[in-house]
Design a protein around this motif. Structure first.
Motif, PDB file in Angstrom:
ATOM      1  N   GLY A   1       0.791  -1.224   0.000  1.00 53.03           N
ATOM      2  CA  GLY A   1       0.000   0.000   0.000  1.00 53.03           C
ATOM      3  C   GLY A   1       0.819   1.268   0.000  1.00 53.03           C
ATOM      4  N   GLY A   2       2.113   1.132   0.189  1.00 52.30           N
ATOM      5  CA  GLY A   2       2.995   2.293   0.239  1.00 52.30           C
ATOM      6  C   GLY A   2       3.402   2.781  -1.145  1.00 52.30           C
ATOM      7  N   SER A   3       4.276   3.791  -1.137  1.00 49.03           N
ATOM      8  CA  SER A   3       4.719   4.424  -2.379  1.00 49.03           C
ATOM      9  C   SER A   3       6.234   4.541  -2.414  1.00 49.03           C
ATOM     10  CB  SER A   3       4.108   5.829  -2.501  1.00 49.03           C
ATOM     11  OG  SER A   3       2.697   5.767  -2.521  1.00 49.03           O
TER      12      SER A   3
ATOM     13  N   VAL B   1       8.520  -5.064  -1.486  1.00 48.60           N
ATOM     14  CA  VAL B   1       7.246  -4.706  -0.868  1.00 48.60           C
ATOM     15  C   VAL B   1       6.880  -5.826   0.101  1.00 48.60           C
ATOM     16  CG1 VAL B   1       4.855  -4.036  -1.240  1.00 48.60           C
ATOM     17  CG2 VAL B   1       6.588  -3.534  -2.987  1.00 48.60           C
ATOM     18  N   SER B   2       6.951  -5.520   1.374  1.00 54.01           N
ATOM     19  CA  SER B   2       6.736  -6.544   2.381  1.00 54.01           C
ATOM     20  C   SER B   2       6.334  -5.903   3.696  1.00 54.01           C
ATOM     21  CB  SER B   2       8.014  -7.366   2.577  1.00 54.01           C
ATOM     22  OG  SER B   2       7.862  -8.281   3.643  1.00 54.01           O
ATOM     23  N   SER B   3       5.499  -6.617   4.444  1.00 54.51           N
ATOM     24  CA  SER B   3       5.133  -6.142   5.772  1.00 54.51           C
ATOM     25  C   SER B   3       6.048  -6.749   6.821  1.00 54.51           C
ATOM     26  CB  SER B   3       3.668  -6.484   6.063  1.00 54.51           C
ATOM     27  OG  SER B   3       3.453  -7.874   5.893  1.00 54.51           O
TER      28      SER B   3
ATOM     29  N   ARG C   1      -1.634   2.626 -11.030  1.00 53.80           N
ATOM     30  CA  ARG C   1      -0.822   2.690  -9.812  1.00 53.80           C
ATOM     31  C   ARG C   1       0.540   3.342 -10.041  1.00 53.80           C
ATOM     32  NH1 ARG C   1       0.922  -1.826  -7.487  1.00 53.80           N
ATOM     33  NH2 ARG C   1       0.977  -3.065  -9.408  1.00 53.80           N
ATOM     34  N   PHE C   2       1.111   3.156 -11.215  1.00 57.24           N
ATOM     35  CA  PHE C   2       2.436   3.690 -11.538  1.00 57.24           C
ATOM     36  C   PHE C   2       2.293   4.814 -12.552  1.00 57.24           C
ATOM     37  CE2 PHE C   2       5.180  -0.370 -10.698  1.00 57.24           C
ATOM     38  CZ  PHE C   2       4.598  -0.489  -9.451  1.00 57.24           C
TER      39      PHE C   2
ATOM     40  N   LEU D   1       1.623  -0.019  -3.689  1.00 59.62           N
ATOM     41  CA  LEU D   1       2.523  -1.119  -4.015  1.00 59.62           C
ATOM     42  C   LEU D   1       2.043  -2.429  -3.413  1.00 59.62           C
ATOM     43  CD1 LEU D   1       5.845   0.837  -3.735  1.00 59.62           C
ATOM     44  CD2 LEU D   1       5.172  -0.564  -5.702  1.00 59.62           C
ATOM     45  N   LYS D   2       2.286  -3.498  -4.154  1.00 63.17           N
ATOM     46  CA  LYS D   2       1.866  -4.842  -3.754  1.00 63.17           C
ATOM     47  C   LYS D   2       3.090  -5.738  -3.651  1.00 63.17           C
ATOM     48  CE  LYS D   2      -2.364  -4.235  -6.492  1.00 63.17           C
ATOM     49  NZ  LYS D   2      -3.209  -4.800  -7.581  1.00 63.17           N
TER      50      LYS D   2
END
Length: 118
Positions: free
Chosen positions: A15-17, A116-118, A66-67, A86-87
């Protein structure tokens, strides 16, 4: 031979950028098609976005909406890739590319990692 240098990669939560940038070593003009590609582990390199000699921007279906790719022509030619929402599947090494539309000569940047990771 055009030299390209990318910057702006990193680690971001879903979800970030992130904003990637790629600068050529000089002004190369619209005769060069510039684009962003990415390569995830175990996968082939794929086109993400490209700006044509006519100034049109085309995106892979997976990143549309998205981009956003943009281009600046000053003392150096620079392209940016603004990535939002971001996914995890966007995780890859992102490469900048410049191709002379007349000669076909192609240059690649060194790549920048996007995770992209939590």
């Amino acid at each position: 031979q055009v030299q390209l240098v990318e910057s702006g990669g990193g680690l971001v939560q879903p979800g970030g950028s992130l904003r990637l940038s790629c600068a050529a070593d000089r002004r190369i003009g619209s005769i060069y098609v510039m684009g962003w590609y990415r390569q995830a582990p175990g996968k082939q390199r794929e086109l993400v976005a490209i700006i044509t000699t006519g100034g049109n921007t085309n995106y892979a279906d997976s990143v549309k909406g998205r981009f956003t790719m943009s281009r600046e022509e000053s003392a150096k030619s620079t392209v940016h890739l603004q990535m939002t929402n971001l996914k995890p599947e966007d995780t890859a090494v992102y490469y900048c590319n410049a191709r002379d539309s007349l000669s076909g000569n192609t240059a690649w940047g060194q790549g920048t990692q996007v995770t992209v990771s939590s």
